[in-house]
Design a protein around this motif. Structure first.
Motif, PDB file in Angstrom:
ATOM      1  N   PRO A   4       0.832  -1.196   0.000  1.00  0.00           N
ATOM      2  CA  PRO A   4       0.000   0.000   0.000  1.00  0.00           C
ATOM      3  C   PRO A   4       0.869   1.249   0.000  1.00  0.00           C
ATOM      4  O   PRO A   4       2.037   1.219   0.361  1.00  0.00           O
ATOM      5  N   MET A   5       0.271   2.358  -0.426  1.00  0.00           N
ATOM      6  CA  MET A   5       0.989   3.618  -0.506  1.00  0.00           C
ATOM      7  C   MET A   5       0.661   4.472   0.716  1.00  0.00           C
ATOM      8  O   MET A   5      -0.433   4.440   1.252  1.00  0.00           O
ATOM      9  N   ALA A   6       1.658   5.234   1.173  1.00  0.00           N
ATOM     10  CA  ALA A   6       1.451   6.162   2.275  1.00  0.00           C
ATOM     11  C   ALA A   6       1.953   7.529   1.865  1.00  0.00           C
ATOM     12  O   ALA A   6       2.775   7.659   0.966  1.00  0.00           O
ATOM     13  N   THR A   7       1.458   8.551   2.525  1.00  0.00           N
ATOM     14  CA  THR A   7       1.855   9.906   2.187  1.00  0.00           C
ATOM     15  C   THR A   7       2.684  10.502   3.310  1.00  0.00           C
ATOM     16  O   THR A   7       2.364  10.353   4.481  1.00  0.00           O
ATOM     17  N   SER A   8       3.771  11.186   2.950  1.00  0.00           N
ATOM     18  CA  SER A   8       4.615  11.869   3.924  1.00  0.00           C
ATOM     19  C   SER A   8       5.462  12.892   3.202  1.00  0.00           C
ATOM     20  O   SER A   8       6.170  12.554   2.263  1.00  0.00           O
ATOM     21  N   GLY A 214       7.632   0.516   2.551  1.00  0.00           N
ATOM     22  CA  GLY A 214       8.409  -0.214   1.565  1.00  0.00           C
ATOM     23  C   GLY A 214       9.814  -0.574   1.992  1.00  0.00           C
ATOM     24  O   GLY A 214      10.562  -1.182   1.218  1.00  0.00           O
ATOM     25  N   GLU A 215      10.223  -0.244   3.232  1.00  0.00           N
ATOM     26  CA  GLU A 215      11.567  -0.539   3.705  1.00  0.00           C
ATOM     27  C   GLU A 215      11.513  -1.454   4.914  1.00  0.00           C
ATOM     28  O   GLU A 215      10.639  -1.327   5.778  1.00  0.00           O
ATOM     29  N   ASP A 216      12.491  -2.377   4.999  1.00  0.00           N
ATOM     30  CA  ASP A 216      12.570  -3.266   6.149  1.00  0.00           C
ATOM     31  C   ASP A 216      12.785  -2.467   7.426  1.00  0.00           C
ATOM     32  O   ASP A 216      13.524  -1.475   7.443  1.00  0.00           O
ATOM     33  N   LEU A 217      12.150  -2.919   8.516  1.00  0.00           N
ATOM     34  CA  LEU A 217      12.349  -2.315   9.829  1.00  0.00           C
ATOM     35  C   LEU A 217      12.772  -3.408  10.802  1.00  0.00           C
ATOM     36  O   LEU A 217      11.929  -4.051  11.427  1.00  0.00           O
ATOM     37  N   PRO A 218      14.091  -3.643  10.936  1.00  0.00           N
ATOM     38  CA  PRO A 218      14.560  -4.653  11.874  1.00  0.00           C
ATOM     39  C   PRO A 218      14.213  -4.263  13.311  1.00  0.00           C
ATOM     40  O   PRO A 218      14.005  -3.077  13.621  1.00  0.00           O
ATOM     41  N   THR A 219      14.177  -5.260  14.211  1.00  0.00           N
ATOM     42  CA  THR A 219      13.832  -4.993  15.607  1.00  0.00           C
ATOM     43  C   THR A 219      14.881  -4.141  16.308  1.00  0.00           C
ATOM     44  O   THR A 219      14.597  -3.590  17.360  1.00  0.00           O
ATOM     45  N   GLU A 220      16.078  -4.037  15.738  1.00  0.00           N
ATOM     46  CA  GLU A 220      17.107  -3.222  16.374  1.00  0.00           C
ATOM     47  C   GLU A 220      17.131  -1.793  15.843  1.00  0.00           C
ATOM     48  O   GLU A 220      18.058  -1.038  16.115  1.00  0.00           O
ATOM     49  N   GLN A 221      16.074  -1.396  15.104  1.00  0.00           N
ATOM     50  CA  GLN A 221      15.986  -0.041  14.593  1.00  0.00           C
ATOM     51  C   GLN A 221      14.652   0.599  14.961  1.00  0.00           C
ATOM     52  O   GLN A 221      13.638  -0.077  15.098  1.00  0.00           O
ATOM     53  N   LEU A 222      14.700   1.929  15.126  1.00  0.00           N
ATOM     54  CA  LEU A 222      13.496   2.730  15.346  1.00  0.00           C
ATOM     55  C   LEU A 222      13.272   3.583  14.105  1.00  0.00           C
ATOM     56  O   LEU A 222      14.218   4.155  13.558  1.00  0.00           O
ATOM     57  N   LEU A 223      12.035   3.662  13.655  1.00  0.00           N
ATOM     58  CA  LEU A 223      11.698   4.519  12.531  1.00  0.00           C
ATOM     59  C   LEU A 223      11.041   5.780  13.066  1.00  0.00           C
ATOM     60  O   LEU A 223       9.978   5.729  13.681  1.00  0.00           O
ATOM     61  N   TYR A 224      11.690   6.930  12.850  1.00  0.00           N
ATOM     62  CA  TYR A 224      11.129   8.217  13.258  1.00  0.00           C
ATOM     63  C   TYR A 224      10.414   8.848  12.072  1.00  0.00           C
ATOM     64  O   TYR A 224      10.966   8.940  10.968  1.00  0.00           O
ATOM     65  N   VAL A 225       9.172   9.275  12.294  1.00  0.00           N
ATOM     66  CA  VAL A 225       8.355   9.896  11.248  1.00  0.00           C
ATOM     67  C   VAL A 225       8.041  11.325  11.698  1.00  0.00           C
ATOM     68  O   VAL A 225       7.321  11.516  12.680  1.00  0.00           O
ATOM     69  N   PRO A 226       8.585  12.335  11.021  1.00  0.00           N
ATOM     70  CA  PRO A 226       8.382  13.720  11.461  1.00  0.00           C
ATOM     71  C   PRO A 226       6.965  14.200  11.236  1.00  0.00           C
ATOM     72  O   PRO A 226       6.142  13.536  10.602  1.00  0.00           O
ATOM     73  N   GLN A 227       6.677  15.378  11.772  1.00  0.00           N
ATOM     74  CA  GLN A 227       5.368  15.995  11.579  1.00  0.00           C
ATOM     75  C   GLN A 227       5.054  16.125  10.090  1.00  0.00           C
ATOM     76  O   GLN A 227       5.942  16.276   9.260  1.00  0.00           O
ATOM     77  N   GLY A 228       3.782  16.085   9.778  1.00  0.00           N
ATOM     78  CA  GLY A 228       3.335  16.273   8.410  1.00  0.00           C
ATOM     79  C   GLY A 228       2.887  15.004   7.727  1.00  0.00           C
ATOM     80  O   GLY A 228       2.177  15.064   6.719  1.00  0.00           O
ATOM     81  N   ALA A 229       3.285  13.847   8.250  1.00  0.00           N
ATOM     82  CA  ALA A 229       2.893  12.580   7.631  1.00  0.00           C
ATOM     83  C   ALA A 229       1.419  12.293   7.912  1.00  0.00           C
ATOM     84  O   ALA A 229       0.956  12.429   9.038  1.00  0.00           O
ATOM     85  N   GLU A 230       0.699  11.878   6.888  1.00  0.00           N
ATOM     86  CA  GLU A 230      -0.708  11.546   7.040  1.00  0.00           C
ATOM     87  C   GLU A 230      -0.939  10.071   7.328  1.00  0.00           C
ATOM     88  O   GLU A 230      -1.990   9.694   7.846  1.00  0.00           O
ATOM     89  N   SER A 231       0.053   9.230   6.961  1.00  0.00           N
ATOM     90  CA  SER A 231      -0.117   7.789   7.165  1.00  0.00           C
ATOM     91  C   SER A 231       1.209   7.093   6.960  1.00  0.00           C
ATOM     92  O   SER A 231       2.175   7.682   6.450  1.00  0.00           O
ATOM     93  N   ILE A 232       1.274   5.838   7.362  1.00  0.00           N
ATOM     94  CA  ILE A 232       2.391   4.956   7.031  1.00  0.00           C
ATOM     95  C   ILE A 232       1.821   3.664   6.458  1.00  0.00           C
ATOM     96  O   ILE A 232       0.741   3.216   6.857  1.00  0.00           O
ATOM     97  N   ALA A 233       2.531   3.091   5.493  1.00  0.00           N
ATOM     98  CA  ALA A 233       2.132   1.819   4.891  1.00  0.00           C
ATOM     99  C   ALA A 233       2.911   0.698   5.553  1.00  0.00           C
ATOM    100  O   ALA A 233       4.142   0.774   5.683  1.00  0.00           O
ATOM    101  N   ILE A 234       2.225  -0.332   6.004  1.00  0.00           N
ATOM    102  CA  ILE A 234       2.839  -1.420   6.761  1.00  0.00           C
ATOM    103  C   ILE A 234       2.592  -2.737   6.043  1.00  0.00           C
ATOM    104  O   ILE A 234       1.473  -3.032   5.625  1.00  0.00           O
TER     105      ILE A 234
END
Length: 314
Positions: A4-8, A214-234
């Protein structure tokens, strides 16, 4: 299967976690770190397990807190909480313990048989208006749940997905647990998770194989999403799990040292000395940290402040 697509409008940032030890259990510490001190009022995020330690499991002796709320989300295992208010509560999977330290509290945490554990513990920095409030402990055995795409979603804190958590917080924030559960147990689970554009957010994978935007998120990493994002695709493998936290950026500079969230180094020095006096039994009565915790575990002494440079940061 296409994702799915997300906007940011801004690119999210992948940040490494670090390994620490809490009560004999190795954990991934995602917040705070040099590149990210807090997400909204969330100022601490530990991921414990999944682990099956030898008996007696996690054992954390009595220790103090000021200026924060501890927020524990249990996924697997059971932990006994005791505190200086006289609270004694076992937290079980699917439940939250929320302890508001305010001006000062002490507590202990002890794994229960059969010792396995999988949990997240977060801290919420109390705003200046509440950081000297009376301490309080609250247990939430039932949290609102819904579906988002192929995920079972539990709203842990704040408002999200049209639901409101009963957890009593004092800043605009949110927390959601997502557990992949597609109709076809062999298929990838997908969803678009809506976000508040005025919040900053972070995503931490807790188990399984997780992809975000669309990118791997290993358990040893945190994904920071700044202000302005309307959604994330999982997109996740079956039975994967992740946590999404967010909040309105906190414009108050805070100072985190040991178990304290303060504003100045003087506050930290005073809290440390008061805790040590509490342990010696010569604290001004009534003690800032309440009554002794009814735990069989030895209390934890505060580390030395010698050579420490204490500076508040945003």
């Amino acid at each position: 299967m296409s994702e799915p697509m997300a906007t940011s409008p801004q690119l999210p940032q992948h940040l490494p976690t670090r390994i620490a030890d809490v009560g004999g259990i190795p954990i991934h510490r995602a917040i705070p770190q040099r590149a990210l001190r807090k997400v909204g009022a969330w100022c601490f995020l530990d991921h414990a397990g999944p682990a099956d330690p030898a008996p007696p499991g996690m054992q954390v002796g009595p220790h103090p807190h000021i200026g924060l709320q501890t927020f524990t989300w249990m996924i697997r295992g059971e932990v006994l909480h005791r505190d200086s208010l006289g609270s004694e509560q076992i937290i079980r999977p699917g439940q939250v313990n929320l302890m508001t330290a305010g001006r000062g509290i002490a507590h202990s945490e002890e794994s229960q048989e059969p010792w396995h554990i999988h949990a997240t513990q977060l801290w919420i920095a109390l705003p200046d208006s509440h950081r000297f409030c009376e301490p309080r402990f609250q247990h939430y055995p039932d949290l609102p749940q819904t579906r988002v795409g192929d995920f079972n979603a539990t709203v842990l804190a704040g408002e999200a997905l049209g639901l409101t958590s009963p957890a009593e917080v004092h800043s605009p924030l949110m927390g959601v647990d997502l557990h992949a559960h597609a109709a076809d147990a062999t298929a990838q689970a997908t969803a678009v998770m809506p976000l508040r554009k005025d919040f900053e957010h972070a995503v931490l994978a807790l188990s399984g194989s997780v992809r975000v935007n669309g990118e791997d998120l290993p358990t040893e990493q945190l994904l920071y999403v700044p202000q302005g994002a309307e959604s994330i695709a999982i997109t996740c493998a079956p039975d994967s799990r992740l946590i999404v936290i967010g909040g309105e950026p906190m414009d108050e500079a805070i100072l985190i040292w040991w178990n304290f969230v303060a504003r100045t180094s003087q506050e930290v020095h005073e809290a440390r000395e008061q805790w040590e006096a509490h342990l010696r039994g010569d604290a001004v009565q009534p003690s800032r940290f309440g009554n002794p915790v009814a735990s069989p575990l030895a209390p934890t002494h505060a580390p030395s402040l010698d050579g420490m440079l204490l500076r508040a940061s945003k």
